[in-house]
Design a protein around this motif. Structure first.
Motif, PDB file in Angstrom:
ATOM      1  N   TRP A 233       0.845  -1.199   0.000  1.00 27.64           N
ATOM      2  CA  TRP A 233       0.000   0.000   0.000  1.00 27.64           C
ATOM      3  C   TRP A 233       0.878   1.246   0.000  1.00 27.64           C
ATOM      4  O   TRP A 233       0.537   2.271  -0.585  1.00 27.64           O
ATOM      5  CB  TRP A 233      -0.906  -0.015   1.226  1.00 27.64           C
ATOM      6  N   SER A 234       2.043   1.136   0.681  1.00 24.85           N
ATOM      7  CA  SER A 234       3.021   2.228   0.673  1.00 24.85           C
ATOM      8  C   SER A 234       4.422   1.642   0.760  1.00 24.85           C
ATOM      9  O   SER A 234       4.602   0.486   1.156  1.00 24.85           O
ATOM     10  CB  SER A 234       2.782   3.198   1.844  1.00 24.85           C
ATOM     11  N   LYS A 235       5.411   2.435   0.373  1.00 21.53           N
ATOM     12  CA  LYS A 235       6.813   2.054   0.485  1.00 21.53           C
ATOM     13  C   LYS A 235       7.578   3.181   1.165  1.00 21.53           C
ATOM     14  O   LYS A 235       7.541   4.322   0.709  1.00 21.53           O
ATOM     15  CB  LYS A 235       7.425   1.772  -0.896  1.00 21.53           C
ATOM     16  N   TYR A 236       8.215   2.845   2.267  1.00 20.17           N
ATOM     17  CA  TYR A 236       9.068   3.794   3.002  1.00 20.17           C
ATOM     18  C   TYR A 236       8.289   5.041   3.422  1.00 20.17           C
ATOM     19  O   TYR A 236       8.824   6.143   3.434  1.00 20.17           O
ATOM     20  CB  TYR A 236      10.297   4.168   2.165  1.00 20.17           C
ATOM     21  N   GLY A 237       7.019   4.840   3.731  1.00 22.38           N
ATOM     22  CA  GLY A 237       6.192   5.941   4.221  1.00 22.38           C
ATOM     23  C   GLY A 237       5.478   6.734   3.146  1.00 22.38           C
ATOM     24  O   GLY A 237       4.771   7.696   3.462  1.00 22.38           O
ATOM     25  N   VAL A 238       5.640   6.333   1.870  1.00 22.72           N
ATOM     26  CA  VAL A 238       5.026   7.075   0.760  1.00 22.72           C
ATOM     27  C   VAL A 238       4.025   6.167   0.047  1.00 22.72           C
ATOM     28  O   VAL A 238       4.346   5.029  -0.302  1.00 22.72           O
ATOM     29  CB  VAL A 238       6.100   7.560  -0.235  1.00 22.72           C
ATOM     30  N   ARG A 239       2.815   6.670  -0.191  1.00 24.46           N
ATOM     31  CA  ARG A 239       1.770   5.909  -0.877  1.00 24.46           C
ATOM     32  C   ARG A 239       2.246   5.493  -2.261  1.00 24.46           C
ATOM     33  O   ARG A 239       2.768   6.306  -3.019  1.00 24.46           O
ATOM     34  CB  ARG A 239       0.498   6.771  -0.986  1.00 24.46           C
ATOM     35  N   THR A 240       2.068   4.217  -2.589  1.00 28.54           N
ATOM     36  CA  THR A 240       2.478   3.724  -3.897  1.00 28.54           C
ATOM     37  C   THR A 240       1.387   3.986  -4.934  1.00 28.54           C
ATOM     38  O   THR A 240       0.194   4.005  -4.626  1.00 28.54           O
ATOM     39  CB  THR A 240       2.770   2.220  -3.861  1.00 28.54           C
TER      40      THR A 240
END
Length: 245
Positions: A233-240
């Motif tokens: 759903w997100s990567k490293y705190g950022v929405r994908t």
């Protein structure tokens, strides 16, 4: 042959060997109930990530030490809050660290009453630590699980065709997972379904998968099997974006 090509081959072989070793370890590993007496103390989430990277530097990963590291870390919302992304309609899988392709560390966020399907873990190890709230794990026998590791490949091919077993899923246990507890499962121990039993509070859990996997098998009550792609759903705190999940 160019030295760069030799190095690339050696690196590929090292990764393959580690993956094989980890998958074989699922044949016998069951889990620690408490941290190791003489293991390192993990005080922060960055400490945990660094320690995991060190453990996965070798082909012969000490899976018991990995278990210890997950147990040793104590939840601190200030450290993981930036990764905790919720969705109104379903639980979310949020990538914290990709482990140089050797493991995935994720934070899963569960809204009130959210649950997963019954699923396997593609012959990988799954550690699940509670960071906030509670979860409930229901475990099931793996239908027609081969006793011989050489038959696993054939089983995976059967899954892709949606083969139907003539039995119903058999529940073998139900376990609550409380704050800072760590649950462990692999395919030799069974399938599971995870749910947030609360209809008033959210839950957050930290998951480690090794080796990482892109698909798993989802089971219905009648043992019908389908292959499901796992996404972030997100990567490293950022929405994908949809094409990046």
């Amino acid at each position: 042959m160019a030295l760069s090509k030799i190095d690339a081959i050696d690196t590929e072989m090292e990764e393959i060997n580690q993956e094989k070793y980890l998958r074989q370890a699922t044949q016998y590993y069951c889990a620690l109930e408490k941290p190791l007496k003489y293991g390192p103390v993990i005080e922060t989430l960055p400490d945990l990530i660094s320690a995991l990277h060190r453990e996965f530097e070798t082909n012969y990963v000490n899976i018991e030490m990995v278990n210890h590291l997950m147990l040793s870390y104590k939840s601190n919302p200030k450290e993981w809050r930036k990764y905790a992304k919720f969705d109104r309609y379903t639980y979310t899988r949020n990538l914290v660290d990709a482990g140089n392709g050797k493991f995935n560390l994720l934070i899963l966020c569960w809204g009130e009453g959210h649950s997963s399907s019954v699923h396997d873990h593609a012959d990988s190890h799954c550690f699940m630590k509670m960071l906030k709230g509670d979860l409930r794990e229901k475990r099931y026998q793996y239908p027609n699980r081969p006793a011989n590791i050489e038959r696993v490949q054939q089983q995976q091919e059967d899954h892709q065709h949606g083969e139907i077993d003539d039995r119903q899923l058999v529940e073998i246990g139900e376990t609550p997972i409380a704050l800072n507890d760590v649950a462990y499962i692999n395919d030799n121990l069974g399938l599971h379904r995870v749910e947030n039993p609360s209809h008033a509070d959210t839950s957050v859990s930290l998951h480690l998968y090794c080796p990482p996997f892109d698909t798993c098998t989802v089971f219905q009550d009648n043992c019908k099997k389908t292959t499901s792609k796992v996404t972030f759903w997100s990567k490293y705190g950022v929405r994908t974006k949809l094409n990046e999940q």
